[in-house]
Design a protein around this motif. Structure first.
Motif, PDB file in Angstrom:
ATOM      1  N   ALA A 155      30.598  23.394  32.469  1.00 15.05           N
ATOM      2  CA  ALA A 155      30.858  24.404  33.598  1.00 15.05           C
ATOM      3  C   ALA A 155      29.688  24.496  34.461  1.00 15.05           C
ATOM      4  N   VAL A 158      29.654  21.527  36.703  1.00 15.09           N
ATOM      5  CA  VAL A 158      30.881  21.356  37.695  1.00 15.09           C
ATOM      6  C   VAL A 158      30.537  22.290  38.831  1.00 15.09           C
ATOM      7  N   GLY A 159      30.060  23.485  38.389  1.00 14.60           N
ATOM      8  CA  GLY A 159      29.537  24.649  39.507  1.00 14.60           C
ATOM      9  C   GLY A 159      28.439  24.115  40.289  1.00 14.60           C
ATOM     10  N   VAL A 162      29.862  21.550  42.658  1.00 16.97           N
ATOM     11  CA  VAL A 162      30.723  22.171  43.804  1.00 16.97           C
ATOM     12  C   VAL A 162      29.853  22.594  44.937  1.00 16.97           C
ATOM     13  N   ILE A 163      28.850  23.753  44.485  1.00 13.56           N
ATOM     14  CA  ILE A 163      27.962  24.327  45.301  1.00 13.56           C
ATOM     15  C   ILE A 163      27.093  23.294  46.213  1.00 13.56           C
ATOM     16  N   LYS A 165      27.991  20.268  46.969  1.00  8.25           N
ATOM     17  CA  LYS A 165      29.000  19.430  47.960  1.00  8.25           C
ATOM     18  C   LYS A 165      29.449  20.160  49.005  1.00  8.25           C
ATOM     19  N   ARG A 166      28.605  21.137  49.396  1.00  6.57           N
ATOM     20  CA  ARG A 166      29.303  22.133  50.425  1.00  6.57           C
ATOM     21  C   ARG A 166      29.608  21.394  51.866  1.00  6.57           C
ATOM     22  N   ASN A 167      28.799  20.326  52.226  1.00  6.34           N
ATOM     23  CA  ASN A 167      29.276  19.553  53.603  1.00  6.34           C
ATOM     24  C   ASN A 167      30.144  18.476  53.201  1.00  6.34           C
TER      25      ASN A 167
ATOM     26  N   LYS B  97      39.051  22.781  49.342  1.00 10.05           N
ATOM     27  CA  LYS B  97      38.881  21.235  48.768  1.00 10.05           C
ATOM     28  C   LYS B  97      38.644  20.816  47.315  1.00 10.05           C
ATOM     29  N   HIS B  98      38.145  22.077  46.613  1.00  7.32           N
ATOM     30  CA  HIS B  98      37.826  21.772  45.081  1.00  7.32           C
ATOM     31  C   HIS B  98      38.848  22.589  44.111  1.00  7.32           C
ATOM     32  N   GLU B 101      38.215  22.117  40.298  1.00  8.98           N
ATOM     33  CA  GLU B 101      36.934  22.919  39.928  1.00  8.98           C
ATOM     34  C   GLU B 101      36.945  24.319  39.730  1.00  8.98           C
ATOM     35  N   ILE B 104      38.602  24.782  36.639  1.00  2.14           N
ATOM     36  CA  ILE B 104      37.563  24.450  35.415  1.00  2.14           C
ATOM     37  C   ILE B 104      36.625  25.682  35.089  1.00  2.14           C
ATOM     38  N   LEU B 105      35.998  26.177  36.268  1.00  2.00           N
ATOM     39  CA  LEU B 105      34.979  27.293  36.050  1.00  2.00           C
ATOM     40  C   LEU B 105      35.935  28.587  35.579  1.00  2.00           C
ATOM     41  N   SER B 108      36.764  28.025  31.888  1.00  2.00           N
ATOM     42  CA  SER B 108      35.581  27.995  30.834  1.00  2.00           C
ATOM     43  C   SER B 108      34.882  29.245  30.693  1.00  2.00           C
ATOM     44  N   PRO B 135      29.444  30.573  34.714  1.00  2.46           N
ATOM     45  CA  PRO B 135      30.431  29.932  35.591  1.00  2.46           C
ATOM     46  C   PRO B 135      30.735  30.560  36.611  1.00  2.46           C
ATOM     47  N   ALA B 138      29.185  30.685  40.013  1.00  3.97           N
ATOM     48  CA  ALA B 138      29.305  29.329  40.624  1.00  3.97           C
ATOM     49  C   ALA B 138      30.746  29.662  41.410  1.00  3.97           C
ATOM     50  N   ASN B 141      30.727  31.795  44.444  1.00  4.38           N
ATOM     51  CA  ASN B 141      30.081  30.991  45.706  1.00  4.38           C
ATOM     52  C   ASN B 141      31.457  30.098  46.265  1.00  4.38           C
ATOM     53  N   LEU B 144      32.881  28.275  50.412  1.00  2.64           N
ATOM     54  CA  LEU B 144      31.702  27.571  50.507  1.00  2.64           C
ATOM     55  C   LEU B 144      30.930  27.880  51.989  1.00  2.64           C
TER      56      LEU B 144
END
Lengths: 167, 469
Positions: A155, A158-159, A162-163, A165-167, B97-98, B101, B104-105, B108, B135, B138, B141, B144
């Motif tokens: 986890a 993954v977090g 994701v953070i 891949k902001r752009n 876009k995610h 994910e 998943i966060l 979990s 998690p 994250a 956030n 984004l």
């Protein structure tokens, strides 16, 4: 005083002094270097408790890998004493009072805890920190926390992705 | 390894399976967000349904994991909350876009909560707590592009790291003084040793951070405001509910010998929490901040129930959390729709909301009534049982002050209802179309708000599973 006792006091004093230095150093890089010394002192304690494997892992993981990450982050962020935010005096006083209260309570509580004072550390006797025993414990008694922590890492990864891949 | 083992770990296994399905879906060919969400919601629905069948009691892995019918029920409540949140965040996630994910966060996190609820060992308990917070930071956030969202994530991770360190220090002192980490062994070694009480205070402070009890609540409003609405509702309902369940079971079983000490602590903390939550809720204009302070006040009422330390106390907490899931998620559902379609989050924008959105207005009103505890809704029964459980100790001043605070809370909840129905506004929020999934979720919540109070079977069932001290 036996050698073990001398070593114990030396390592404890070293850990405390360097932990204080971590907090009061103005330069973040110095803080990190002091933190490495703290980890060395703690590893020394592990060796005194006959946990050689834990001592080595503590050095490799904390003093090695994690500290390198810390240093990278600090250097990339280019922190120094100038960019540090100005601290308000009121916060310092409030912090000193609350920290002092906590210390008083802790000292008093430990003075009153009779049974704990009489307890003796198992120096050279415990063998849980040896690699064979640790492996047995980790995969028999503590197998479920061991497996769950893998989900935690998944986890966290993954977090982070994701953070990132902001752009 | 037998079927038994799989049945006991059924709910945890389901979550892990869903997490891995999502991982592989993400790795495979690109899909549209809507197809992801259809799959996820179907899986979550299956998860809720399966949770109700074939439940057994038992202990696994040398008391690292234990389960009984009450724990299964608590996990089912959390599963239901997760499903509703997932359906409500449909509009917000549609353009994100995610999507996998995100799930998943959150899943979990849920897995961590399940292991925390079922923990029979302080180590497992701590690991579950960590898994249920890291998690989430994250996930906070997940807007984004917004700075406030990253700010919320930073505040969440710092405050939870700080609280975890307090908790860990408490755990290590308990291990040092009792020599064991196993829940069933600890009470045998606990006494009125000051070091143990100190350790307990550290542990209590760590948990109080997570459920934002008054002196430890400072992170709540900022994080709730900055995080996406879906994450905010998850934080305020599922995450808080899980820690509350654990809080009750830890206080009632593991720290039973220290009951005299923790009754006084809960007494002070709950009054402080209710009063601070109420006073700050009165002056908020941002809807999410408002709900943050309202949820702080609600936790104060739950602490009143816990302080009763009877079967009744434990049952009323589980019952209240169930009601709280429905009523708070109904409110968050409306806010989530309005904020993701029009971008409005402040209460003053909701003036004249009834003229343009009658259905959403009624849903929001019922939710607020239930949060305030107005009689026909379930919230009234929930709060009534909590206060009643607290009164079991005979400390009537305490209950009177708590009940008076309920009246203060009427003021700020009804102020919003007044703004929606009575205030004039030349530019009300335009009409919001409700897609199918959020609509289903909102109707489920409203059905819950209206029905749970009257179906006495639900309370009786919870009561029959609960155990007092």
């Amino acid at each position: 005083m036996s050698t073990t006792e001398i070593l114990f006091w030396f390592l404890s004093a070293l850990a405390l002094v360097s932990a204080t230095m971590v907090l009061i150093s103005k330069n973040p890089v110095h803080s990190i270097l002091w933190l490495i010394i703290v980890f060395f002192a703690i590893s020394g304690h592990y060796i005194l408790l006959n946990a050689q494997f834990l001592a080595i892992v503590n050095l490799i993981v904390y003093a090695g890998a994690i500290m390198v990450l810390f240093l990278f982050v600090v250097m990339l962020m280019n922190l120094n004493s100038d960019s540090e935010p100005q601290k308000n005096n009121r916060f310092k006083i409030a912090g000193a009072i609350s920290g002092g209260c906590l210390m008083l309570i802790m000292i008093d509580v430990i003075r009153d805890a009779g049974e704990v004072q009489n307890a003796k550390a198992l120096v050279k006797e415990g063998n849980i920190g040896l690699i064979k025993n640790l492996g047995m414990v980790l995969f028999k008694d503590y197998v479920i926390p061991f497996e769950i922590s893998s989900v935690l890492f998944l986890a966290a990864m993954v977090g982070a992705v994701v953070i990132g891949k902001r752009n | 390894m037998s079927i038994d083992f799989l049945m006991l770990l059924k709910q945890e296994m389901m979550l892990i399976v869903i997490i891995f399905i999502l991982m592989f879906l993400k790795l495979g060919k690109d899909r549209s967000n809507e197809s992801y969400m259809t799959i996820v919601n179907a899986l979550l629905l299956a998860n809720v349904v399966i949770g109700f069948f074939g439940n057994e009691e038992g202990v696994l892995f040398a008391e690292m994991f234990r389960t009984n019918k009450l724990m299964v029920l608590e996990k089912n409540i959390l599963n239901l909350g997760m499903l509703i949140i997932s359906m409500q965040s449909f509009v917000w996630l549609k353009t994100h876009k995610h999507v996998p994910e995100f799930y998943i966060l959150l899943l979990s996190t849920m897995l961590g909560m399940f292991f925390m609820i079922s923990a029979g060992n302080l180590l497992m308990f701590y690991l579950g707590l960590e898994l249920s917070t890291i998690p989430l930071a994250a996930a906070a956030n997940f807007d984004l592009a917004k700075r406030r969202s990253s700010e919320a994530a930073m505040k969440l991770i710092f405050s939870s790291a700080f609280s975890s360190s307090l908790l860990l220090f408490g755990i290590s002192l308990i291990y040092g003084t009792t020599g064991t980490l196993i829940f069933s062994q600890i009470p045998l070694h606990l006494g009125n040793n000051p070091l143990q009480i100190f350790a307990f205070i550290l542990l209590l402070a760590g948990l109080a951070f997570k459920i934002s009890v008054a002196p430890f609540h400072l992170w709540t409003a900022d994080v709730y405001e900055g995080a996406p609405v879906a994450v905010t509702s998850f934080l305020s309902v599922v995450s808080k509910g899980a820690v509350l369940f654990v809080f009750v079971s830890v206080l009632y079983t593991v720290f039973k010998p220290l009951a005299g000490a923790w009754y006084n602590m809960l007494f002070i903390l709950s009054l402080l929490t209710i009063i601070i939550g109420n006073l700050f809720a009165i002056r908020q204009d941002n809807f999410k901040r408002f709900l943050a302070f309202s949820s702080i006040a609600q936790v104060g009422f739950i602490l009143v129930g816990i302080s009763g330390s009877s079967t009744f106390g434990s049952a009323s907490v589980v019952y209240f959390v169930l009601i709280y899931v429905f009523s708070n998620l109904a409110a968050f559902g409306v806010i989530s729709l309005v904020s993701s379609i029009t971008g409005n989050e402040s209460i003053s924008n909701y003036r004249g909301f009834y003229k343009t959105n009658p259905v959403l207005s009624w849903i929001l009103t019922l939710a607020l009534f239930s949060l305030a505890g107005v009689p026909p809704t379930a919230g009234f029964f929930g709060k009534f049982f909590l206060l009643f459980a607290g009164a079991g100790k005979g400390n009537y001043w305490f209950i009177t002050i708590a009940a008076l605070n309920m009246i203060i809370s009427f003021y700020y909840y009804l102020r919003i209802v007044k703004a929606i129905f009575m205030d004039e506004n030349d530019h009300p929020i335009p009409r919001v179309l409700i897609p199918l999934m959020p609509r289903l979720a909102l109707y489920t919540c409203i059905a819950g708000v209206l029905a749970v109070g009257f179906i006495s079977y639900i309370y009786d069932y919870i009561h029959s599973l609960s155990r007092g001290m």
